[in-house]
Scaffold this motif. Structure first.
Motif, mmCIF file in Angstrom:
data_model
loop_
_atom_site.group_PDB
_atom_site.id
_atom_site.type_symbol
_atom_site.label_atom_id
_atom_site.label_comp_id
_atom_site.label_asym_id
_atom_site.label_seq_id
_atom_site.Cartn_x
_atom_site.Cartn_y
_atom_site.Cartn_z
ATOM 1 N N ALA A 7 0.975 -1.179 0.023
ATOM 2 C CA ALA A 7 -0.022 -0.159 -0.109
ATOM 3 C C ALA A 7 0.949 1.294 0.037
ATOM 4 C CB ALA A 7 -0.871 0.061 1.171
ATOM 5 N N ASP A 8 0.953 1.850 -1.091
ATOM 6 C CA ASP A 8 1.988 3.032 -1.311
ATOM 7 C C ASP A 8 1.125 4.125 -0.956
ATOM 8 O OD1 ASP A 8 4.170 4.664 -1.901
ATOM 9 O OD2 ASP A 8 4.514 3.750 -3.615
ATOM 10 N N MET A 9 1.326 4.914 0.045
ATOM 11 C CA MET A 9 0.628 6.064 0.560
ATOM 12 C C MET A 9 1.098 7.466 -0.272
ATOM 13 S SD MET A 9 -1.369 4.712 2.339
ATOM 14 C CE MET A 9 -2.386 5.995 2.704
ATOM 15 N N ARG A 10 2.024 7.088 -1.252
ATOM 16 C CA ARG A 10 2.525 8.381 -2.086
ATOM 17 C C ARG A 10 1.821 8.576 -3.182
ATOM 18 N NH1 ARG A 10 8.540 6.306 -2.526
ATOM 19 N NH2 ARG A 10 7.398 4.333 -3.116
ATOM 20 N N GLN A 11 0.677 7.484 -3.622
ATOM 21 C CA GLN A 11 -0.230 7.415 -4.622
ATOM 22 C C GLN A 11 -1.416 7.835 -3.925
ATOM 23 O OE1 GLN A 11 -0.251 3.906 -6.940
ATOM 24 N NE2 GLN A 11 1.997 4.293 -7.573
ATOM 25 N N ARG A 12 -1.887 9.062 -4.191
ATOM 26 C CA ARG A 12 -3.151 9.425 -3.529
ATOM 27 C C ARG A 12 -4.525 9.796 -4.536
ATOM 28 N NH1 ARG A 12 -3.191 9.187 2.022
ATOM 29 N NH2 ARG A 12 -4.674 10.815 1.924
ATOM 30 N N ASP A 13 -4.216 9.306 -5.573
ATOM 31 C CA ASP A 13 -5.522 9.615 -6.624
ATOM 32 C C ASP A 13 -6.768 8.557 -6.287
ATOM 33 O OD1 ASP A 13 -5.237 7.201 -8.774
ATOM 34 O OD2 ASP A 13 -3.391 7.496 -7.937
ATOM 35 N N LEU A 14 -7.918 9.230 -6.734
ATOM 36 C CA LEU A 14 -8.924 8.600 -6.012
ATOM 37 C C LEU A 14 -9.219 6.940 -6.525
ATOM 38 C CD1 LEU A 14 -11.505 8.727 -4.559
ATOM 39 C CD2 LEU A 14 -12.759 9.629 -6.648
ATOM 40 N N PHE A 15 -9.041 6.866 -7.917
ATOM 41 C CA PHE A 15 -8.951 5.407 -8.299
ATOM 42 C C PHE A 15 -8.202 4.536 -7.772
ATOM 43 C CE2 PHE A 15 -10.546 8.138 -11.919
ATOM 44 C CZ PHE A 15 -11.948 7.650 -12.033
ATOM 45 N N SER A 16 -6.882 4.918 -7.646
ATOM 46 C CA SER A 16 -5.998 3.958 -6.748
ATOM 47 C C SER A 16 -6.500 3.599 -5.549
ATOM 48 C CB SER A 16 -4.607 4.504 -6.657
ATOM 49 O OG SER A 16 -3.947 4.668 -7.910
ATOM 50 N N LEU A 17 -6.932 4.691 -4.740
ATOM 51 C CA LEU A 17 -7.371 4.388 -3.265
ATOM 52 C C LEU A 17 -8.634 3.543 -3.216
ATOM 53 C CD1 LEU A 17 -7.190 8.099 -1.897
ATOM 54 C CD2 LEU A 17 -5.659 5.956 -1.346
ATOM 55 N N ILE A 18 -9.640 3.732 -4.173
ATOM 56 C CA ILE A 18 -10.729 2.761 -4.129
ATOM 57 C C ILE A 18 -10.400 1.478 -4.673
ATOM 58 C CG2 ILE A 18 -12.994 2.580 -5.515
ATOM 59 C CD1 ILE A 18 -13.445 5.485 -5.891
ATOM 60 N N GLY A 19 -9.416 1.222 -5.773
ATOM 61 C CA GLY A 19 -9.134 -0.065 -6.178
ATOM 62 C C GLY A 19 -8.498 -0.561 -4.885
#
Length: 479
Positions: free
Chosen positions: A115-127
């Motif tokens: 879980a890379d918290m450096r990627q904060r875009d919505l689609f990545s979070l929902i996925g």
């Protein structure tokens, strides 16, 4: 149709008609909106949960950064750091160097997901949220995030199961809250919609059902409200329609009673005229010259009176039977009608059937046959009445096809219709073209044609008379 009972409609219950549909629709729409909101909400919940664990890792990183020798840290301190983060191990990376805090008994994970918290875009979070929510047991979560110092990074290695349990608990809370919101909103909107729409529509429906059972009861005519919207207009129009129907039914009953009386009078009159006709026949056998001169006129007058009385009786017996449609060859139907109208074999009138042999229509042969018999009979009588002034007496039945209509016409070469007949065409007892006629034939022919979805009209021609029978092209049978 005769023999068939009308199915009685029943007003649906309060929660089996529009009401339940309205409630279900409102709740469905609200729940659908809640689902759309739930997805990013769950993703944000997971991200916050991971951020909380990552902050513990950042605190541990500060401790590691403050101690030159990590190995010199007391075991109880490192265990408290790992326990507070719920992690198996914490890794702190800075300037190409890595420092590790792990349990006394290291854990070897079977399956690791990052879980890379450096990627904060919505689609990545929902996925990522869906991946965790539907993950199997035993997975290990590797959380990666930036530290509080430039070019530093913190990693946590921990079981995924606590995150999944918290996400399921959060989802249940969201579900209960969504159901509560949907129910409360649906009830509120239902109460509002019921007062504005459902109850007025139920009132309209109940009134229509009640009035249908007893249309002669004027008390059942709906009392329109003072609304100015579509429902108010519907109430006003329904009230007007029911009032007109009530008046029409009362007038029809009066006419029916009057017609019954006229039929009885005509029946008695016909019997009296028949007796008078028998007496006139006996009088005609006398040798008196005056009697011989007046007797034919008397017989003709009595024949007309008897014919008129019989026509009135026949018209009163007419019923509004629905057409029974079936494929019928039109050329053969016209030939049969010409025979019944006494045109076939006529010594002075030539009959021409120009209808194509292959023309087959889906019609009621008995009813439409009567139309052609009436038209052909009228044409024959017109030609017989002007026999001395005609050089060529012809009756023609033909066919023409338009864009969306089929036209059958009956034409003759007679003298044409007088102005009085044209002005009152298709009007019972007024549209006759000959003296003593009732005009009922054309009135009945028009009713039958309209019952087939067609139209009977008089066409303008230079010579004679031409009636056109226009029918929908959909009645044609294509083989």
């Amino acid at each position: 149709m005769a023999g068939m009972k009308a199915k009685r409609s029943v007003l649906p219950g309060r929660f089996s008609g529009l009401s339940i549909k309205l409630i279900a629709t409102i709740m469905g729409v609200i729940l659908l909106v809640e689902v759309v909101v739930y997805l990013p909400s769950l993703a944000i919940f997971r991200a916050n949960w991971l951020e909380d664990r990552l902050r513990v890792g950042v605190v541990a990183a500060r401790v590691l950064d403050a101690v030159p020798d990590v190995m010199a840290l007391p075991r109880n301190l490192t265990d408290r750091l790992l326990t507070s983060a719920g992690a198996y191990a914490i890794v702190y990376r800075r300037e190409g160097q890595s420092q590790l805090i792990e349990l006394a008994e290291p854990v070897t994970p079977a399956a690791v997901v990052t879980a890379d918290m450096r990627q904060r875009d919505l689609f990545s979070l929902i996925g990522g949220a869906f991946d965790t929510l539907f993950a199997g047991p035993g997975r290990t979560l590797r959380i990666v995030g930036e530290g509080d110092i430039n070019a530093s990074m913190v990693e946590l290695l921990m079981p995924e199961w606590p995150l999944r349990q918290d996400m399921l608990a959060y989802s249940r809370q969201i579900a209960w809250v969504s159901l509560a919101i949907a129910a409360i909103t649906a009830v509120a909107l239902y109460l509002l919609a019921s007062s504005l729409f459902v109850h007025p529509i139920r009132r309209l429906t109940a009134n229509m059902l009640a009035f249908r059972q007893a249309p002669e009861n004027a008390a059942l005519i709906i009392d329109p409200s003072h609304r100015r919207d579509e429902i108010g207009i519907a109430e006003q129009e329904l009230a007007a329609m029911e009032a007109e129907l009530f008046s029409m039914l009362r007038q029809r009953r009066h006419l029916a009673d009057l017609g019954l009386a006229v039929a009885k009078i005509n029946h008695d009159l016909r019997n009296t005229l028949t007796s008078a006709q028998l007496l006139s026949d006996q009088v005609a056998t006398l040798d008196d010259p005056k009697v011989q001169r007046l007797a034919p006129r008397l017989v003709t007058t009595l024949d007309k009176a008897i014919g008129f009385a019989q026509s009135v009786i026949d018209y009163g017996r007419e019923t509004a039977a629905l057409p029974v449609l079936a494929p019928v060859g039109m050329r053969a139907l016209v030939d049969d009608a010409a025979f019944d109208a006494r045109l076939v074999g006529h010594p002075d009138i030539r009959f021409a059937n120009m209808v194509p042999e292959e023309l087959v229509l889906n019609i009621d042969a008995g009813q439409l046959g009567r139309v052609f018999v009436n038209l052909l009979k009228n044409a024959r009588e017109a030609l017989e009445g002007a026999a001395g002034n005609l050089t060529d007496a012809v009756v023609t039945v033909g066919f023409a096809e338009g864009e969306d209509r089929l036209v059958l016409f009956v034409a003759d070469t007679g003298p044409g219709l007088p102005p009085r007949a044209r002005d009152n065409l298709f009007v019972a007892f007024e549209g006759s073209a000959r003296a003593g006629g009732t005009g009922l034939g054309l009135a009945i022919a028009r009713e039958i044609t309209e019952a087939h979805g067609g139209q009977l009209s008089l066409a303008e021609v230079e010579r004679g008379t031409r009636f056109e029978l226009s029918l929908p092209s959909g009645l044609r049978v294509v083989e």
